[in-house]
Design a protein around this motif. Structure first.
Motif, PDB file in Angstrom:
ATOM      1  N   VAL A 132      19.769  37.817 -26.980  1.00 44.53           N
ATOM      2  CA  VAL A 132      19.654  37.654 -25.520  1.00 44.53           C
ATOM      3  C   VAL A 132      19.531  38.990 -24.796  1.00 44.53           C
ATOM      4  N   GLY A 133      19.355  40.075 -25.542  1.00 46.31           N
ATOM      5  CA  GLY A 133      19.278  41.386 -24.915  1.00 46.31           C
ATOM      6  C   GLY A 133      20.583  42.146 -25.033  1.00 46.31           C
ATOM      7  N   TYR A 134      20.690  43.230 -24.272  1.00 47.65           N
ATOM      8  CA  TYR A 134      21.870  44.088 -24.327  1.00 47.65           C
ATOM      9  C   TYR A 134      22.979  43.564 -23.418  1.00 47.65           C
ATOM     10  N   ARG A 135      24.203  43.968 -23.742  1.00 50.18           N
ATOM     11  CA  ARG A 135      25.396  43.395 -23.131  1.00 50.18           C
ATOM     12  C   ARG A 135      25.380  43.436 -21.602  1.00 50.18           C
ATOM     13  N   ASP A 136      25.042  44.589 -21.010  1.00 54.61           N
ATOM     14  CA  ASP A 136      25.137  44.707 -19.558  1.00 54.61           C
ATOM     15  C   ASP A 136      24.077  43.895 -18.830  1.00 54.61           C
ATOM     16  N   LYS A 137      23.064  43.402 -19.554  1.00 56.81           N
ATOM     17  CA  LYS A 137      22.013  42.592 -18.935  1.00 56.81           C
ATOM     18  C   LYS A 137      22.126  41.106 -19.305  1.00 56.81           C
ATOM     19  N   ALA A 138      23.035  40.763 -20.231  1.00 64.22           N
ATOM     20  CA  ALA A 138      23.019  39.417 -20.806  1.00 64.22           C
ATOM     21  C   ALA A 138      24.240  38.574 -20.463  1.00 64.22           C
ATOM     22  N   THR A 139      25.111  39.078 -19.609  1.00 62.93           N
ATOM     23  CA  THR A 139      26.345  38.334 -19.330  1.00 62.93           C
ATOM     24  C   THR A 139      26.089  36.997 -18.644  1.00 62.93           C
ATOM     25  N   ASP A 140      24.956  36.871 -17.956  1.00 61.13           N
ATOM     26  CA  ASP A 140      24.678  35.630 -17.229  1.00 61.13           C
ATOM     27  C   ASP A 140      23.728  34.698 -17.978  1.00 61.13           C
ATOM     28  N   VAL A 141      23.368  35.037 -19.222  1.00 61.30           N
ATOM     29  CA  VAL A 141      22.482  34.162 -20.008  1.00 61.30           C
ATOM     30  C   VAL A 141      23.294  32.955 -20.482  1.00 61.30           C
ATOM     31  N   PRO A 142      22.871  31.736 -20.146  1.00 59.87           N
ATOM     32  CA  PRO A 142      23.669  30.554 -20.491  1.00 59.87           C
ATOM     33  C   PRO A 142      23.723  30.304 -21.990  1.00 59.87           C
ATOM     34  N   SER A 143      24.746  29.586 -22.416  1.00 62.91           N
ATOM     35  CA  SER A 143      24.938  29.263 -23.828  1.00 62.91           C
ATOM     36  C   SER A 143      25.833  28.041 -23.952  1.00 62.91           C
ATOM     37  N   VAL A 144      25.621  27.270 -25.014  1.00 65.11           N
ATOM     38  CA  VAL A 144      26.509  26.136 -25.282  1.00 65.11           C
ATOM     39  C   VAL A 144      27.763  26.591 -26.000  1.00 65.11           C
ATOM     40  N   ALA A 145      27.820  27.862 -26.423  1.00 62.36           N
ATOM     41  CA  ALA A 145      28.928  28.352 -27.245  1.00 62.36           C
ATOM     42  C   ALA A 145      30.304  28.165 -26.602  1.00 62.36           C
ATOM     43  N   PRO A 146      30.521  28.576 -25.343  1.00 67.16           N
ATOM     44  CA  PRO A 146      31.862  28.394 -24.772  1.00 67.16           C
ATOM     45  C   PRO A 146      32.328  26.943 -24.792  1.00 67.16           C
ATOM     46  N   ARG A 147      31.414  26.028 -24.498  1.00 67.99           N
ATOM     47  CA  ARG A 147      31.766  24.605 -24.492  1.00 67.99           C
ATOM     48  C   ARG A 147      32.133  24.137 -25.900  1.00 67.99           C
ATOM     49  N   VAL A 148      31.356  24.556 -26.898  1.00 70.25           N
ATOM     50  CA  VAL A 148      31.603  24.128 -28.277  1.00 70.25           C
ATOM     51  C   VAL A 148      32.918  24.712 -28.791  1.00 70.25           C
ATOM     52  N   LEU A 149      33.145  26.017 -28.566  1.00 71.28           N
ATOM     53  CA  LEU A 149      34.385  26.641 -29.020  1.00 71.28           C
ATOM     54  C   LEU A 149      35.599  25.988 -28.370  1.00 71.28           C
ATOM     55  N   THR A 150      35.481  25.660 -27.096  1.00 66.93           N
ATOM     56  CA  THR A 150      36.590  25.000 -26.404  1.00 66.93           C
ATOM     57  C   THR A 150      36.876  23.631 -27.016  1.00 66.93           C
ATOM     58  N   ARG A 151      35.808  22.900 -27.349  1.00 61.93           N
ATOM     59  CA  ARG A 151      35.991  21.576 -27.955  1.00 61.93           C
ATOM     60  C   ARG A 151      36.675  21.681 -29.316  1.00 61.93           C
ATOM     61  N   TYR A 152      36.233  22.613 -30.144  1.00 62.74           N
ATOM     62  CA  TYR A 152      36.875  22.789 -31.445  1.00 62.74           C
ATOM     63  C   TYR A 152      38.319  23.256 -31.281  1.00 62.74           C
ATOM     64  N   GLY A 153      38.545  24.141 -30.313  1.00 63.84           N
ATOM     65  CA  GLY A 153      39.896  24.640 -30.082  1.00 63.84           C
ATOM     66  C   GLY A 153      40.852  23.545 -29.646  1.00 63.84           C
ATOM     67  N   LYS A 154      40.406  22.693 -28.731  1.00 63.79           N
ATOM     68  CA  LYS A 154      41.269  21.602 -28.256  1.00 63.79           C
ATOM     69  C   LYS A 154      41.546  20.592 -29.365  1.00 63.79           C
ATOM     70  N   THR A 155      40.587  20.437 -30.267  1.00 62.23           N
ATOM     71  CA  THR A 155      40.778  19.500 -31.376  1.00 62.23           C
ATOM     72  C   THR A 155      41.785  20.038 -32.389  1.00 62.23           C
TER      73      THR A 155
END
Length: 621
Positions: free
Chosen positions: A505-528
């Motif tokens: 998605v590019g370099y860190r300072d330019k990519a913080t706003d690029v959307p991803s399903v990762a936070p949602r998936v990690l949260t689901r696995y974590g809650k489980t």
């Protein structure tokens, strides 16, 4: 014409020059010098002695065969032997700190005192410590502080640079784009109370979530700088070339090499743990790892490959896996799961280990660690003189009379406005390494690119403060777990961390706003896995890793600019490989300083041998 030289130390003459050459030397005229074969034998012995003005240099002209010139150049010292070599290490994460540690030890064993300075742009650097008792999140942006903390050779065998990965990247990218749009629609419907929480396919445990994502517009679009676009194109060219034209044998050999490095890394890690009192407890050290597979074919493949490499792998029934780690039964996939137990894999807190290592090398070897404004590099420039001239700066006579000797080889400018001069530069700045390499016009030697992942640190409220203190030597998870390319580990009594995903998605300072399903998936696995915990999707942190186009780390000197070394490209395996690759770097740099012709093989702890060419930055040229 070529020049040869001899040492005269304690009235012992190693090479007798001619009469006129001795007269010129007596008046301080020391031309370009190069050791003849008879002197090279004594060279390392001389370097072990203290250099002083009692060493006299004699020179004599000699016609030589040009075909032997490259060999001779590789066998002479590159710095003034009467002063300390000055070494800058750009990057204060795991790659930089392990490099400084290995280099300090290697130079010390050769009786060489060097000035080593680590530059880290993040103000938190390796001095930052996360207090698990207070439910803190890591502030340091480096992958060192945000990884899954798994230092396991058994996890090191995967190779991404192959044809099937290209298809998976395209498939996962399309799927993630589709699910992001569905999620956006779902949230709008939820706002109007028209939808439930289970609209997305990735919310269904029967389907593994997408792991990869490629955002070309972010890598090549207007938000990226010209240098960032160039690094992506350089990486992409090498990655496609490696992936498309490799054979199954090539993939196996690269996996084998990575695993060999990981085995040596494990030996070095355990040596470091055993040499420091209390470090095992502070890092939450644990042994053993459980990999969960959705189909038997993948499990058998990894099992057989691990056994062929000498790893302690064994199959587990579902009941046996649950007995080792009870939280596995929280995952609703018990009917199809196949478990493999990796007995010799280890887990430990990477950030705590690196902080402890930083403290040790600063106190024992005098290594400097600069962070924040003092450590953020704004520019690197090389001195404008010929390579042959830089190799002639040997001995006090040359230092006093040769104007070239007074010039610095490299100048580093930091954000506080200061300039620092060094003889050698080690580029170990993680994802920013190729940008620094381009400052020295060696971008093609470091074709790495940031691979974004996510990590979610979870705190359990199940234990009270008193129970947490009493159980401080026991981790929340008795055995770390891997499922769907995500790693869940624990290095504390009340915490666990889930990490995964690989997104371009590019370099860190330019990519913080690029959307991803990762936070949602990690949260689901974590809650489980941890239903008693309060988990927020917003606590999922981005983590960028330097990915090389052939999965192999980039370690060693850059021949086009003598004095520059690279230690990067470990991808998702920095904690699994860096201790071993830093030994390779230290060997190569020490050989350069001492003036020894570099051997073709790195010999590492654990009876491991690695060809230098396999890790060399020049393999991409």
């Amino acid at each position: 014409m070529d020049m040869q030289y001899a040492y005269h130390h304690s009235n012992t003459l190693l090479y007798q020059p001619g009469f006129w050459q001795s007269c010129f030397a007596a008046f301080g005229f020391v031309p370009v010098i190069r050791p003849p074969p008879m002197i090279r034998h004594y060279h390392s012995d001389l370097l072990s002695r203290p250099c002083s003005n009692s060493i006299t240099l004699f020179a004599v002209n000699k016609i030589h065969d040009k075909s032997s010139e490259s060999h001779l150049i590789d066998t002479i010292p590159n710095v003034d032997l009467t002063s300390q070599p000055r070494i800058a290490i750009v990057g204060g994460g795991i790659a930089g700190v392990t490099a400084a540690n290995a280099l300090s030890k290697k130079l010390s064993s050769n009786n060489i005192t060097a000035k080593i300075v680590i530059f880290e742009g993040d103000e938190y650097g390796s001095t930052n410590e996360v207090n698990f008792a207070n439910h803190q999140q890591p502030s340091w942006l480096a992958a060192t502080a945000r990884n899954a903390n798994t230092i396991c050779p058994g996890a090191s065998m995967h190779v991404m640079s192959q044809r099937k990965t290209l298809f998976k990247i395209m498939k996962d990218t399309v799927r993630e784009w589709y699910e992001e749009r569905l999620e956006m629609i779902q949230r709008r419907l939820q706002k109007n109370h028209l939808a439930t929480d289970h609209l997305l396919r990735s919310d269904n445990f029967q389907h593994p979530p997408p792991y990869f994502a490629l955002h070309l517009l972010r890598c090549l679009g207007t938000s990226a700088s010209w240098e960032e676009r160039a690094t992506f194109l350089t990486f992409l060219t090498s990655f496609l070339k490696t992936s498309l034209f490799c054979t199954e044998h090539d993939v196996h050999e690269r996996g084998k090499l990575i695993h060999q490095l990981a085995k040596s890394n494990r030996v070095l890690f355990l040596e470091a743990i055993n040499s420091s009192d209390g470090l095992a407890s502070k890092t939450g050290l644990s042994r053993g790892f459980i990999s969960l597979y959705r189909n038997k074919q993948d499990a058998v493949h990894d099992f057989e490959e691990g056994k062929s490499y000498g790893e302690e792998f064994s199959f587990l029934s579902y009941e046996e896996a649950v007995k080792l780690e009870p939280r596995i039964q929280n995952l609703p996939i018990n009917e199809e799961v196949v478990a493999v137990h990796r007995r010799a894999d280890y887990t430990a807190d990477c950030a705590v280990f690196i902080k402890d290592l930083t403290n040790r090398i600063t106190h024992e070897y005098g290594v400097e660690y600069k962070s924040g404004l003092k450590g953020e590099i704004q520019g690197i420039t090389a001195a404008k003189y010929a390579i042959e001239d830089s190799r002639s700066i040997i001995g006090s006579k040359a230092l006093a009379t040769d104007p070239v000797a007074k010039k610095q080889r490299f100048s580093l400018r930091t954000k506080d406005g200061r300039s620092h001069d060094f003889d050698f530069v080690v580029l170990a700045a993680g994802i920013n390494t190729p940008l620094f390499a381009r400052m020295l016009s060696i971008g093609d030697s470091c074709p790495t690119y940031p691979l974004r992942g996510y990590s979610l640190t979870i705190y359990s409220d199940k234990l009270s403060a008193e129970e947490t203190k009493a159980a401080s030597s026991k981790n929340l998870l008795s055995q770390p777990i891997k499922i769907d390319d995500m790693y869940c580990s624990s290095v504390g009594a009340n915490m666990a961390r889930i990490a995964g995903f690989g997104e371009l998605v590019g370099y860190r300072d330019k990519a913080t706003d690029v959307p991803s399903v990762a936070p949602r998936v990690l949260t689901r696995y974590g809650k489980t896995l941890f239903p008693e915990s309060k988990i927020k999707e917003a606590n999922a942190l981005q983590c960028f890793r330097p990915l090389s186009p052939d999965d192999l780390p980039i370690v060693g000197p850059v021949r086009s600019v003598p004095g520059v070394f690279i230690h990067s490209g470990h991808g998702t395996l920095g904690w699994t490989l860096c201790l071993a690759t830093s030994e390779c770097l230290a060997t190569a740099l020490t050989d350069e300083i001492v003036g020894i012709k570099q051997a073709e093989i790195f010999h590492l702890p654990g009876d491991i041998s690695i060809e230098r060419a396999q890790l060399s930055p020049d393999r991409f040229m």
